[in-house]
Design a protein around this motif. Structure first.
Motif, PDB file in Angstrom:
ATOM      1  N   ASP A 150       0.830  -1.207   0.000  1.00 10.29           N
ATOM      2  CA  ASP A 150       0.000   0.000   0.000  1.00 10.29           C
ATOM      3  C   ASP A 150       0.866   1.259   0.000  1.00 10.29           C
ATOM      4  OD1 ASP A 150      -2.171  -1.705   0.132  1.00 10.29           O
ATOM      5  OD2 ASP A 150      -2.474  -1.441   2.290  1.00 10.29           O
ATOM      6  N   ALA A 151       1.910   1.257   0.834  1.00  4.67           N
ATOM      7  CA  ALA A 151       2.779   2.428   0.929  1.00  4.67           C
ATOM      8  C   ALA A 151       3.582   2.635  -0.345  1.00  4.67           C
ATOM      9  CB  ALA A 151       3.719   2.275   2.124  1.00  4.67           C
ATOM     10  N   PHE A 152       4.057   1.548  -0.945  1.00  2.00           N
ATOM     11  CA  PHE A 152       4.833   1.655  -2.191  1.00  2.00           C
ATOM     12  C   PHE A 152       3.969   2.244  -3.301  1.00  2.00           C
ATOM     13  CE2 PHE A 152       7.379  -0.891  -5.575  1.00  2.00           C
ATOM     14  CZ  PHE A 152       8.203   0.197  -5.816  1.00  2.00           C
ATOM     15  N   GLU A 153       2.736   1.797  -3.409  1.00  2.00           N
ATOM     16  CA  GLU A 153       1.830   2.348  -4.416  1.00  2.00           C
ATOM     17  C   GLU A 153       1.626   3.844  -4.207  1.00  2.00           C
ATOM     18  OE1 GLU A 153      -0.826  -1.723  -5.208  1.00  2.00           O
ATOM     19  OE2 GLU A 153      -1.626  -0.112  -3.945  1.00  2.00           O
ATOM     20  N   ALA A 154       1.385   4.248  -2.961  1.00  2.00           N
ATOM     21  CA  ALA A 154       1.147   5.658  -2.667  1.00  2.00           C
ATOM     22  C   ALA A 154       2.388   6.498  -2.937  1.00  2.00           C
ATOM     23  CB  ALA A 154       0.700   5.815  -1.220  1.00  2.00           C
ATOM     24  N   GLU A 155       3.548   5.983  -2.566  1.00  2.00           N
ATOM     25  CA  GLU A 155       4.781   6.750  -2.735  1.00  2.00           C
ATOM     26  C   GLU A 155       5.173   6.876  -4.192  1.00  2.00           C
ATOM     27  OE1 GLU A 155       6.271   5.301   1.679  1.00  2.00           O
ATOM     28  OE2 GLU A 155       7.265   4.495  -0.119  1.00  2.00           O
TER      29      GLU A 155
END
Length: 374
Positions: free
Chosen positions: A36-41
């Motif tokens: 989730d964090a990788f997608e957002a970043e």
């Protein structure tokens, strides 16, 4: 002497910390907070609102075409000067690719030739639905012109940005120039998750459909329910942790590769018969790989002799992409142009370009290359 690789992974140490967090959380299967964090970043870095992390750049391209409804009976225009994955993704859908040559001045998709190619295929009765435009060796295509061609022909523009993360087009980050864009995090790319990719789009609906399809198209019910064919294409939480760590240093990696490219130019200045890939005036390349063209008449030996001389000194170099119309698997497919990419393949060479390449290693590459002439 240690082997010098073309574009090896560049690990900073931050990867260990984030992977440790993933393991400590017990999220070691596909999906999880690191994904989730990788997608957002990555969405924030490329300026595109919606993203889904996948197992490869090829998977991203495949899903881009699937969610656009591309399938049997359709034709898709594709950059001819590219890696096979760009065309393979088209064939996975049951559609048929046709290939369009590169522009001499940028090495990317020739927009005028694309316009002619779509017109000719439509006049022949073909159902042309999309264009896969490939950013090459870190350089974006000229998307303003390509978008105008696609709009006039009512076809969808898909950006194969596998090689261009960190590049810019007219001041904007690479990845926001098509209806969808696919990134690759293969081991040799500017950042890596060892293997992985990302599909991005301004369209929430397209990305959410791709997200569903990437997890075997499960319906949101307690049991396993499927109303369409899906794929096992999701990225694992552990690999996403690696990607997040790598993404943190993207600006430094781009700066390093551009410095390496510029230093090659300085060290090889005056070497008759060697020319470098041009940088288009409409953007900045991430200089993923530094590419040269070897004119055998002027340089004294051909590209392959240079490559073998480097290999003899344990230095990895690679010919430029063999164009799709020269690949046996696509030999029967239509091609428009082809001479530019064929010449670049015959004479072009990728030099070691990893962001961790030292000056001493680069000096060794240059000395070996120049000594190859005898």
């Amino acid at each position: 002497m240690a082997r010098i690789y073309l574009s090896p992974p560049h690990v900073t140490g931050r990867e260990t910390e984030l992977v440790g967090e993933a393991i400590a959380s017990n999220w070691i299967a596909p999906l999880g907070p690191q994904v989730d964090a990788f997608e957002a970043e990555l969405s924030a870095v490329v300026g595109v609102e919606h993203a889904v992390a996948l197992s490869s750049g090829t998977a991203a391209l495949h899903l881009a075409l699937v969610v656009l409804g591309i399938g049997p009976g359709d034709e898709v225009a594709c950059s001819g000067f590219t890696f096979a994955a760009s065309a393979n993704a088209i064939t996975y859908t049951g559609a048929t690719p046709f290939f369009v040559d590169a522009d001499e001045s940028t090495w990317t998709l020739d927009s005028q030739l694309l316009d002619r190619a779509i017109t000719e295929r439509r006049d022949a009765g073909a159902r042309v639905r999309a264009v896969v435009a490939v950013d090459l060796y870190g350089q974006c295509c000229d998307y303003e012109v390509l978008a105008e061609v696609c709009a006039r022909h009512d076809v969808v523009l898909v950006q194969d940005a596998a090689e261009s993360l960190g590049a810019t087009y007219r001041g904007a980050p690479s990845g926001g120039q098509g209806a969808l864009a696919a990134f690759s995090f293969n081991g040799n790319k500017i950042i890596t998750t060892s293997g992985g990719g990302m599909l991005v789009s301004p369209s929430r609906d397209l990305v959410e459909h791709a997200r569903k399809l990437s997890t075997q198209a499960r319906e949101p019910v307690a049991h396993y329910e499927h109303t369409e064919v899906g794929f096992n294409y999701r990225m694992s939480n552990i690999l996403a942790a690696v990607g997040r760590a790598q993404l943190e240093s993207l600006p430094e990696r781009v700066a390093s590769r551009r410095r390496i490219r510029d230093r090659y130019r300085e060290l090889l200045d005056g070497a008759t018969g060697l020319t470098f890939m041009p940088e288009a005036p409409y953007g900045t390349t991430n200089a993923w790989l530094t590419c040269v063209v070897v004119d055998p008449a002027a340089f004294g030996i051909d590209r392959e002799a240079v490559r073998l001389a480097l290999e003899a000194q344990d230095i990895e170099a690679r010919p430029l992409w063999k164009p799709m119309h020269l690949q046996p698997i696509f030999a029967g497919h239509r091609v428009f142009g082809g001479d530019v990419s064929a010449r670049l393949f015959e004479q072009g060479l990728c030099l070691p370009s990893g962001s961790s390449l030292t000056d001493a290693d680069q000096d060794r590459v240059v000395a070996t290359l120049l000594a190859a002439r005898g």
